[in-house]
Design an enzyme around this catalytic site. Structure first.
Site, PDB file in Angstrom:
ATOM      1  N   HIS A 155       0.808  -1.218   0.000  1.00  0.00           N
ATOM      2  CA  HIS A 155       0.000   0.000   0.000  1.00  0.00           C
ATOM      3  C   HIS A 155       0.845   1.273   0.000  1.00  0.00           C
ATOM      4  O   HIS A 155       0.279   2.373   0.005  1.00  0.00           O
ATOM      5  CB  HIS A 155      -0.940   0.002   1.210  1.00  0.00           C
ATOM      6  CG  HIS A 155      -2.021  -1.029   1.119  1.00  0.00           C
ATOM      7  ND1 HIS A 155      -3.262  -0.763   0.564  1.00  0.00           N
ATOM      8  CD2 HIS A 155      -2.046  -2.331   1.478  1.00  0.00           C
ATOM      9  CE1 HIS A 155      -4.007  -1.849   0.613  1.00  0.00           C
ATOM     10  NE2 HIS A 155      -3.297  -2.823   1.155  1.00  0.00           N
ATOM     11  N   ASP A 362       3.549   9.400  -1.939  1.00  0.00           N
ATOM     12  CA  ASP A 362       2.416   8.651  -1.412  1.00  0.00           C
ATOM     13  C   ASP A 362       2.096   7.488  -2.327  1.00  0.00           C
ATOM     14  O   ASP A 362       2.092   7.654  -3.557  1.00  0.00           O
ATOM     15  CB  ASP A 362       1.176   9.553  -1.302  1.00  0.00           C
ATOM     16  CG  ASP A 362       0.421   9.335  -0.005  1.00  0.00           C
ATOM     17  OD1 ASP A 362       0.544   8.245   0.577  1.00  0.00           O
ATOM     18  OD2 ASP A 362      -0.303  10.258   0.427  1.00  0.00           O
TER      19      ASP A 362
END
Length: 477
Positions: A155, A362
Site C-alpha cells: 500500500h 504517497d
C-alpha cells in the site's frame, strides 16, 4: 467457494457507527462473501506472548487477533516497520534507521503471525497479505508447508533500486516476495521500480506481468486502490455532513475554505504545504481575509522521534504564519490535531473551495479521491494535487504541482480560487469518472480475480519459494 484469509498488521472490525475506512469496508465485504477470516494484531500489549488467538465476529466478519509483547511493538512496529521501511520506501533515506534488533523483531513477529494463521488455513483457502509490515510472511507460511494461492499487496511506494540497496539484507527481503503468487502495487511507477530491482540485483527476467527469478515465477501487477465513490458521495449529503457543512460555512463568514486532511506524517508534505500557503499570502495580499486554510492532522506514531519533530515544526510554523498575517477577526490557518468521522469529513470536503493534497511521496492517497467524491456536482471545488502521489496518475484533471515548490503551490491556489465554474465542472466530472470506474470494489475484484486464477502449486518443497541471493547475477545485501 474458497474462503479468503486476509492477514494484515491491524484488523479493522466492522463498526456500529459505520466509520470504517473504505479499505476496511471492501475487505469486510469480501470476507462476508467468502466466509473468510481477518487475521492480525489486536493493538494490545501482553507481558508474555502466548500465541492465544482472540476470535470475534460482528456483522458476518470473523476476526482472529493476537496480542504482542512490548518488545515486539518497539522492534517490529515502531522499529523496522516505521523507522526503517516506511522512511526508506517513501524516499527518506536520511530518516531511515537500521538496527539488528529492529530486523530481528520484524522477523520474529512475522513468524508469530505465521504460527497463528497456519492452523486456521484450510487447503482451498486463498490468502491475501497486506502491506510492508508483512513482506516475509508468505515465505514463512510456505516454510510451514502451505501450498495455497497467496497474494501480497503493497500500500506504499516501492523505492528505486539505488535507495533500496541501502537496506541491510535487502535481497533477502525482496526474495521473500517470490513466495507469493501475485504481488500488487498501486502504480506502474512502483511496479517498474520493483522490476528494475529484480532484474539488476537478482538477475531476474520480466515477461509482461510475469517476473521470474531462479525457478520461481510470480505475477506482479499495478492495481490502484479506490474508494466507495457512491457511498462517500451519499455521505456528503447526509444529515451529519450537512450539519458539519453548515457549521464550517458559518465560521468562515463567506471566506473561501482550503482544506487539507492528513495523518501527521513527514511524507505528507505538511511543512511544505504551510510554507506554500505562506508564500500565497505573501504573493497575493488581495486575498488576505478572504481565505482560510484548515489543516486536519491527527497525530500518529507518537513514540517515533521523527513524528515528534514534525509536530513541533508544524506547531511553530502555524504560529509564525498566523502571527504574521492574522487580524483581530481573521486567522489564516486553522490547525487541528484531531480526526473526524467520515461523514463529518465529507461535509468539510464539500464546504471547501480547494482540496490541498500535497504529499512528498504517497502510494496512492485516498483523501484526494474522497475530496472529489464529496463535491457538489453543480458547484465543485478544485483539487490541488502533488504529482508525487499515486493518485496523480488517475486524477490528471487536478491542478498537479511539485510540493517542494512554494511558488507552484501559491500559483495553484490562486488559479483554483479564480477558476470559472465551467472549468471546475469539467475537471471534476473527469476525475469523478475515474473515481467511480476504478473504485474500491474494482480494486478488490481485480486483485482477487488474478489470485483466484493463479495456478495453485501442486507441490511446494521446503525451499521451493526461496530465491537465493545471486540467482542469475551478483546481488548485494
Amino acid at each position: 467457494m474458497s474462503r479468503l484469509i486476509i492477514i494484515s498488521n491491524r484488523v479493522s472490525r466492522p463498526s456500529k457507527t459505520g466509520n470504517q475506512g473504505g479499505l476496511a469496508v471492501a475487505l469486510s465485504q469480501a470476507l462476508r462473501e467468502s466466509r473468510g477470516i481477518w487475521v492480525g494484531w489486536s493493538g494490545e500489549v501482553t507481558d508474555n506472548f502466548t500465541g492465544h488467538i482472540g476470535f470475534a465476529e460482528y456483522d458476518g466478519v470473523k476476526t482472529a487477533t493476537i496480542d504482542l509483547e512490548e518488545q515486539d511493538v518497539d522492534e517490529y512496529y515502531n522499529g523496522y516497520a516505521n523507522k526503517t521501511l516506511w522512511p526508506l520506501f517513501h524516499f527518506r533515506i536520511d530518516l531511515a534507521e537500521y538496527a539488528r534488533d529492529f530486523e530481528g523483531g520484524y522477523n520474529r513477529v512475522n513468524k508469530r503471525f505465521a504460527e497463528t494463521a497456519s492452523p486456521l488455513i484450510e487447503p482451498d483457502d486463498i490468502i491475501w497479505v497486506h502491506d510492508y509490515h508483512m513482506i516475509p510472511l508468505g515465505q514463512m507460511l510456505r516454510d510451514r508447508g502451505l501450498k495455497n494461492r497467496m497474494g501480497f499487496f503493497l500500500h506504499i511506494p516501492w523505492p528505486p533500486t539505488r535507495l533500496l540497496v541501502s537496506l541491510p539484507h535487502h535481497t533477502k527481503l525482496v526474495s521473500s516476495l517470490f513466495a507469493y503468487d501475485v504481488v500488487g502495487f498501486h502504480t506502474e511507477e512502483w511496479l517498474e521500480s520493483f522490476r528494475h530491482y529484480v532484474e539488476k540485483e537478482m538477475g531476474g527476467k520480466v515477461d509482461g506481468d510475469f517476473v521470474t527469478v531462479g525457478d520461481r515465477t510470480i505475477q506482479a501487477i499495478a492495481c490502484p486502490i479506490g474508494i466507495n465513490a457512491q457511498e462517500f458521495a451519499d455521505a456528503a449529503v447526509s444529515e451529519a455532513a450537512n450539519d458539519m457543512h453548515a457549521q464550517v460555512r458559518a465560521s468562515l463568514q463567506d471566506r473561501s475554505l482550503i482544506v487539507g486532511v492528513d495523518r501527521l506524517d513527514y511524507s505528507k508534505g505538511l511543512e511544505e504545504r504551510f510554507n506554500g500557503f505562506s508564500r500565497f499570502l505573501k504573493d497575493h495580499p488581495e486575498h488576505h481575509r478572504q481565505v482560510v486554510l484548515t489543516q486536519i492532522a491527527p497525530p500518529s506514531r507518537g513514540e517515533v522521534e521523527s513524528y515528534q519533530q514534525i509536530r513541533a515544526t508544524l506547531d511553530s510554523l502555524a504560529g509564525r504564519i498566523n502571527g504574521e498575517y492574522s487580524d483581530v477577526d481573521w486567522t489564516p490557518i486553522r490547525y487541528v490535531n484531531q480526526g473526524y468521522p467520515r461523514d463529518k469529513l465529507a461535509g468539510i470536503y464539500r464546504a471547501a473551495r480547494i482540496g490541498l493534497v500535497t504529499p512528498l511521496r504517497d502510494g496512492m492517497n485516498l483523501v484526494a479521491k474522497e475530496y472529489v467524491a464529496a463535491q457538489d456536482p453543480e458547484d465543485p471545488g478544485v483539487l490541488v494535487l502533488s504529482r508525487f502521489a499515486g493518485a496523480a496518475i488517475q486524477l490528471r484533471d487536478a491542478l498537479l504541482i511539485n510540493p517542494y515548490s512554494s511558488e507552484e503551490m501559491s500559483d495553484a491556489i490562486n488559479r483554483a480560487l479564480a477558476m470559472p465554474l465551467d472549468e471546475r465542472k469539467r475537471r471534476w466530472r473527469a476525475m469523478m469518472n475515474s473515481v467511480e470506474q476504478q473504485d474500491i470494489s474494482w480494486w478488490r475484484q481485480t486483485f482477487t480475480d488474478r489470485l483466484t486464477a493463479a495456478e495453485r502449486p501442486e507441490e511446494v518443497a521446503d525451499d521451493a519459494a526461496t530465491v537465493e541471493p545471486g540467482a542469475g547475477a551478483p546481488a548485494a545485501g
